[in-house]
Design a protein around this motif. Structure first.
Motif, short mmCIF file in Angstrom:
data_model
loop_
_atom_site.label_atom_id
_atom_site.label_comp_id
_atom_site.label_asym_id
_atom_site.label_seq_id
_atom_site.Cartn_x
_atom_site.Cartn_y
_atom_site.Cartn_z
N LEU A 55 0.83 -1.20 0.00
CA LEU A 55 0.00 0.00 0.00
C LEU A 55 0.87 1.26 0.00
O LEU A 55 0.63 2.19 -0.78
N LEU A 56 1.88 1.29 0.84
CA LEU A 56 2.76 2.47 0.88
C LEU A 56 3.53 2.65 -0.42
O LEU A 56 3.75 3.78 -0.86
N THR A 57 3.92 1.57 -1.04
CA THR A 57 4.60 1.66 -2.34
C THR A 57 3.66 2.26 -3.37
O THR A 57 4.05 3.13 -4.16
N PHE A 58 2.41 1.84 -3.36
CA PHE A 58 1.39 2.38 -4.27
C PHE A 58 1.19 3.88 -3.99
O PHE A 58 1.19 4.70 -4.91
N CYS A 62 1.85 7.18 -6.40
CA CYS A 62 0.83 8.20 -6.67
C CYS A 62 1.37 9.59 -6.33
O CYS A 62 1.20 10.54 -7.11
N ARG A 63 2.01 9.73 -5.18
CA ARG A 63 2.54 11.02 -4.76
C ARG A 63 3.66 11.48 -5.68
O ARG A 63 3.78 12.66 -5.98
N ASP A 64 4.48 10.53 -6.16
CA ASP A 64 5.55 10.87 -7.10
C ASP A 64 4.98 11.45 -8.39
O ASP A 64 5.61 12.27 -9.04
N PHE A 65 3.79 11.02 -8.77
CA PHE A 65 3.12 11.56 -9.95
C PHE A 65 2.37 12.85 -9.64
O PHE A 65 1.74 13.43 -10.51
N VAL A 72 -5.16 10.47 -3.99
CA VAL A 72 -4.55 9.19 -3.59
C VAL A 72 -5.56 8.37 -2.81
O VAL A 72 -5.71 7.17 -3.04
N ARG A 73 -6.28 9.01 -1.91
CA ARG A 73 -7.30 8.30 -1.12
C ARG A 73 -8.32 7.63 -2.05
O ARG A 73 -8.68 6.48 -1.87
N ALA A 74 -8.76 8.37 -3.06
CA ALA A 74 -9.72 7.82 -4.02
C ALA A 74 -9.10 6.67 -4.82
O ALA A 74 -9.76 5.64 -5.04
N LEU A 75 -7.86 6.81 -5.24
CA LEU A 75 -7.20 5.75 -6.00
C LEU A 75 -6.97 4.50 -5.15
O LEU A 75 -7.15 3.38 -5.63
N GLU A 88 -13.37 5.48 -13.18
CA GLU A 88 -13.16 6.41 -12.07
C GLU A 88 -11.68 6.76 -11.93
O GLU A 88 -11.34 7.93 -11.71
N ALA A 89 -10.82 5.77 -12.05
CA ALA A 89 -9.37 6.02 -11.97
C ALA A 89 -8.93 6.88 -13.15
O ALA A 89 -8.14 7.83 -12.98
N ARG A 90 -9.45 6.58 -14.32
CA ARG A 90 -9.10 7.37 -15.49
C ARG A 90 -9.53 8.82 -15.32
O ARG A 90 -8.79 9.75 -15.65
#
Length: 154
Positions: A55-58, A62-65, A72-75, A88-90
């Motif tokens: 989860l933290l890697t994910f 996200c934060r790097d992008f 991020v919470r939604a993703l 929704e992700a798109r």
């Protein structure tokens, strides 16, 4: 002391090293509910399983992008819910892309202004006394223009 337990759980220090997320940020993510609370040893120290590392890697990706915490919470929510559509992700990514493109437009305008400042200084005053520098004068005019109240009759 950073350790790995025999059951695969790791301390916060090991988790931070493995994910590239610093310890205060991991604690913050727990505090705001972005990641589940850690299990605790009898001593009170936090320990995390493999799911926390994934989860933290994910989240770090996200934060790097440049995704915001709420994006991020939604993703994260989408990544765990098979009943929701990937559209929704798109859509989240598209909104973020639109924001990035807007910021790029602003940065290009800033770049053009800075090029003008540097070019003006190079051709008009480089080597002269600093108070006479065209950059300083242009910055003063720009600040005055943005501080001026809007005209009521424009």
């Amino acid at each position: 002391m950073r350790t790995v337990n025999t059951d695969g759980r790791v301390t916060i220090g090991v988790l931070a090293e493995r994910t590239g997320v610093n310890i205060p940020t991991i604690r913050y993510y727990e505090e705001i509910g972005l990641i589940p609370p850690a299990q605790r040893r009898p001593s009170g120290h936090r320990v995390y399983g493999a799911a926390a590392q994934e989860l933290l890697t994910f989240i770090r990706s996200c934060r790097d992008f440049g995704f915001s915490i709420e994006q991020v919470r939604a993703l994260v929510s989408l990544s765990h819910d098979a009943d929701r559509d990937c559209v929704e992700a798109r859509d989240i990514a598209q909104r973020h892309l639109d924001q990035v493109r807007h910021k790029l437009t602003e940065l290009r305008a800033l770049e053009r202004s800075l090029v003008r400042f540097v070019t003006s200084c190079t051709s008009a005053c480089a080597g002269g006394p600093a108070p006479k520098c065209t950059i300083l004068k242009d910055l003063g005019r720009a600040a005055a223009a943005t501080a001026a109240p809007p005209s009521c009759c424009a």
